[in-house]
Design a protein around this motif. Sequence first.
Motif, PDB file in Angstrom:
ATOM      1  N   MET B  15       0.829  -1.200   0.000  1.00  0.00           N
ATOM      2  CA  MET B  15       0.000   0.000   0.000  1.00  0.00           C
ATOM      3  C   MET B  15       0.863   1.249   0.000  1.00  0.00           C
ATOM      4  O   MET B  15       0.561   2.229  -0.678  1.00  0.00           O
ATOM      5  N   VAL B  17       3.871   1.585  -1.277  1.00  0.00           N
ATOM      6  CA  VAL B  17       4.436   1.778  -2.626  1.00  0.00           C
ATOM      7  C   VAL B  17       3.352   2.327  -3.555  1.00  0.00           C
ATOM      8  O   VAL B  17       3.599   3.235  -4.356  1.00  0.00           O
ATOM      9  N   GLY B  18       2.123   1.788  -3.427  1.00  0.00           N
ATOM     10  CA  GLY B  18       1.024   2.275  -4.260  1.00  0.00           C
ATOM     11  C   GLY B  18       0.783   3.759  -4.050  1.00  0.00           C
ATOM     12  O   GLY B  18       0.641   4.522  -5.007  1.00  0.00           O
ATOM     13  N   PHE B  19       0.761   4.167  -2.776  1.00  0.00           N
ATOM     14  CA  PHE B  19       0.473   5.577  -2.522  1.00  0.00           C
ATOM     15  C   PHE B  19       1.644   6.469  -2.947  1.00  0.00           C
ATOM     16  O   PHE B  19       1.431   7.581  -3.433  1.00  0.00           O
ATOM     17  N   ALA B  21       3.496   5.854  -5.459  1.00  0.00           N
ATOM     18  CA  ALA B  21       3.356   5.950  -6.916  1.00  0.00           C
ATOM     19  C   ALA B  21       2.297   6.990  -7.280  1.00  0.00           C
ATOM     20  O   ALA B  21       2.500   7.806  -8.184  1.00  0.00           O
ATOM     21  N   LEU B  22       1.178   6.959  -6.556  1.00  0.00           N
ATOM     22  CA  LEU B  22       0.128   7.951  -6.823  1.00  0.00           C
ATOM     23  C   LEU B  22       0.646   9.359  -6.568  1.00  0.00           C
ATOM     24  O   LEU B  22       0.395  10.287  -7.341  1.00  0.00           O
TER      25      LEU B  22
ATOM     26  N   MET C  56       2.603  -7.490  -7.717  1.00  0.00           N
ATOM     27  CA  MET C  56       3.501  -6.332  -7.813  1.00  0.00           C
ATOM     28  C   MET C  56       4.634  -6.563  -8.810  1.00  0.00           C
ATOM     29  O   MET C  56       4.964  -5.687  -9.603  1.00  0.00           O
ATOM     30  N   PRO C 156      -6.289   0.187  -8.292  1.00  0.00           N
ATOM     31  CA  PRO C 156      -5.736   1.526  -8.555  1.00  0.00           C
ATOM     32  C   PRO C 156      -4.300   1.680  -8.066  1.00  0.00           C
ATOM     33  O   PRO C 156      -3.499   2.383  -8.705  1.00  0.00           O
ATOM     34  N   LEU C 157      -3.969   1.010  -6.963  1.00  0.00           N
ATOM     35  CA  LEU C 157      -2.597   1.114  -6.480  1.00  0.00           C
ATOM     36  C   LEU C 157      -1.636   0.450  -7.472  1.00  0.00           C
ATOM     37  O   LEU C 157      -0.568   0.987  -7.770  1.00  0.00           O
ATOM     38  N   LEU C 158      -2.041  -0.707  -7.979  1.00  0.00           N
ATOM     39  CA  LEU C 158      -1.190  -1.380  -8.963  1.00  0.00           C
ATOM     40  C   LEU C 158      -1.070  -0.540 -10.230  1.00  0.00           C
ATOM     41  O   LEU C 158       0.011  -0.433 -10.811  1.00  0.00           O
ATOM     42  N   ALA C 160      -1.268   2.670 -10.452  1.00  0.00           N
ATOM     43  CA  ALA C 160      -0.393   3.808 -10.178  1.00  0.00           C
ATOM     44  C   ALA C 160       1.068   3.377 -10.228  1.00  0.00           C
ATOM     45  O   ALA C 160       1.923   4.075 -10.780  1.00  0.00           O
ATOM     46  N   MET C 161       1.341   2.170  -9.674  1.00  0.00           N
ATOM     47  CA  MET C 161       2.721   1.672  -9.733  1.00  0.00           C
ATOM     48  C   MET C 161       3.141   1.467 -11.183  1.00  0.00           C
ATOM     49  O   MET C 161       4.250   1.821 -11.578  1.00  0.00           O
ATOM     50  N   ALA C 164       3.805   4.835 -12.765  1.00  0.00           N
ATOM     51  CA  ALA C 164       4.991   5.497 -12.219  1.00  0.00           C
ATOM     52  C   ALA C 164       6.259   4.820 -12.725  1.00  0.00           C
ATOM     53  O   ALA C 164       7.198   5.473 -13.186  1.00  0.00           O
ATOM     54  N   ILE C 199      -4.817  12.265 -14.140  1.00  0.00           N
ATOM     55  CA  ILE C 199      -4.502  11.366 -13.032  1.00  0.00           C
ATOM     56  C   ILE C 199      -5.786  10.872 -12.364  1.00  0.00           C
ATOM     57  O   ILE C 199      -6.001   9.672 -12.204  1.00  0.00           O
ATOM     58  N   VAL C 203      -7.293   7.093 -12.236  1.00  0.00           N
ATOM     59  CA  VAL C 203      -7.582   6.346 -11.003  1.00  0.00           C
ATOM     60  C   VAL C 203      -9.032   5.848 -11.018  1.00  0.00           C
ATOM     61  O   VAL C 203      -9.305   4.693 -10.678  1.00  0.00           O
TER      62      VAL C 203
END
Lengths: 264, 154, 260
Positions: B15, B17-19, B21-22, C56, C156-158, C160-161, C164, C199, C203
Amino acid sequence: MKIRGLCFRRGSQVVLHRVDMDIRRGAVTAVMGPSGTGKTTLLKLITGQLRPDAGSIEVDGEPVHTLGKSALFRLRRRMGMLFQSGALLTDLNVFDNVAYPLREHTDLNPSMLRKLVLLKLEAVGLRGARDLMPSELSGGMARRVALARAIALDPDMILYDEPFTGQDPISKGMLVTLIRQLNDAAGLTSILVSHDVDETASIADHIYVISHGEIIAQGTPQEIAADRSAWVRQFMDGLPDGPVHFHYPALPLADDLLPRGVAR
Amino acid sequence: MGKQRGIEILVGLFMAVGFVALFFLAMQVSNLSAAVNSDGYRLTARFANVGSLKARSPVSMAGVRVGRVEAVSFDKDTYEAVVTMRIDAATDTIPDDTFANIFTAGLLGEQYIALEPGGSMKYLRDGDEIAHTQSALILEQMIGQFLFSKAGGD
Amino acid sequence: MILEGLARLGRSGLGSLERIGRAHLLLAGMVLGIGEILRRPGLLIAQLFNIGVLSMLIIGVSGLFVGMVLGLQGYYVLAQFGAAESLGVMVAASLVRELGPVVTALLVAGRAGSALTAEIGLMKATEQLSGLEMMAVDPVRRILTPRFFGGVLAMPLLAAMFSAVGVLGGYFVGVGLLGVDSGSFWSQMQSKVDFHEDIVNGVIKSVVFGVVVTWIALFQGHDSVPTSEGVSRATTRSVVHAALAVLGLDFVLTALMFGE
């Protein structure tokens, strides 16, 4: 428990047709019949996993087929069920599997919980296997663990779905003894669905024989053993040919083999 | 218990790392860092035609970005476009006879406002209007005029 | 003959409607089960591990390579117009708007969605779901809900990774290997990529994809024929349906978000 005029269809196929049954408290009642005659369906109807198309099922005065979800869940806490495959949760070990219903429905403190789980495991003779995972158990052991889980909440009634299928004689013997012992020791009502004639006949108090969704015979094991009807005899004695034919319906062999039969 | 703890740590890491990245996308990749910067002061200018100028288009002086377009609106009495710009606080010496042009970056690029400073010693303050403006060059009009003058010359 | 054909058509139509109905009931059940994961956060954490942490690596590696390819391809096209400085914009905008959410959703459908379908299908085939029901435990709430929210949260976290790492990959190729100016790479990117429009919309997209991918995966597992063949078919169907749904929805969402 009373079942009256129970009908169930799956699509256009009739699975159960006008079944009447009475199951006495504290007795072992067996439902026997060949595979695919709706025995498991009957258990699912009794536990409210399926709803009948017609007829009624009363368990301890409660009409199962009309109960709402929460009432049904309350009723199920008083029922235990042993599935054909055991249905242990594969990501929990033996101890946690047996503890699962207790953790779910009671607020026992950890030491009480531990004692209770160990007692239940002791009852099925598997106290020493508590740290094993379900994948490390033999089929017979898995069923005994599942049995320990089914009785964890001290139910009033326990349902067995084909407990003997695919078991070696030793496990069969153990399960037979266990089922009878549990029934007598705790005053449980047991319903046993099976097609293993000898084992079932040796422990049942009352037997229903069903075929194609209908009850064709009932009575004590002795009465069934004395039944003269051709169908019951074929099933009980395991005869290869009788009312149920050895051959799947087909053209006469000659017609099938001769080339003109194909050309026609 | 140790296994459960390991899972919790890894999920926490996931989590985080996800944040991160955001956050990286928001601050480093997008214009959020610039948009948050709402200090500075406002100037307006009127144009006969703003072309495709939009909110957040850059405002530059001598090719250096000194602010952004905040809003483009239409004045129904004068039939002109009113452009509101936000100029960085550091750039507080824009003469009041500055000339505002709408230029295009490259042949087909985005349009932006270029400020050409005049020689006045009086500086524009918050809310002032730039009096001298030059509208956007519309490519189609230019081509039309060019063809027309060519035709007329022959 | 014609009547028989019509009847067959009608039957399959009714069957599909029934399936759609069951799928929506399942979705409602899972959403209403949210109280369960508030009471037992451990269940959600376990699923975030299964869906998020275990995905991941594949997300990071794919993101890096997609970003690097974008950097390479973009550079050659943009250099022809003398606009190589816009490389940052191109890489970032395509990642954040489209490739991040979409490719992540496709990868998650293949990596985690198929696993979910197989897991639920096997639990059904081995009567574990019925077993839970008989223990008066609602399997939808206990088993499916945490998986659903795990997927919705992880997606969404994946994504974003993915974006990025992709931007960094594009930076590495564009600036590191091809010599685009580092300053203009970032500044052009920052001036053209909008926080709300790009962005936030990205998301939103990936949250929608998270819902759709996990929903399809769980429904296919829950609705599978409880045999080994049925489960393997359901797994295939889960990936195919999820991929099609993601691509179709992406078009709809893009039209809604970026169309004027």
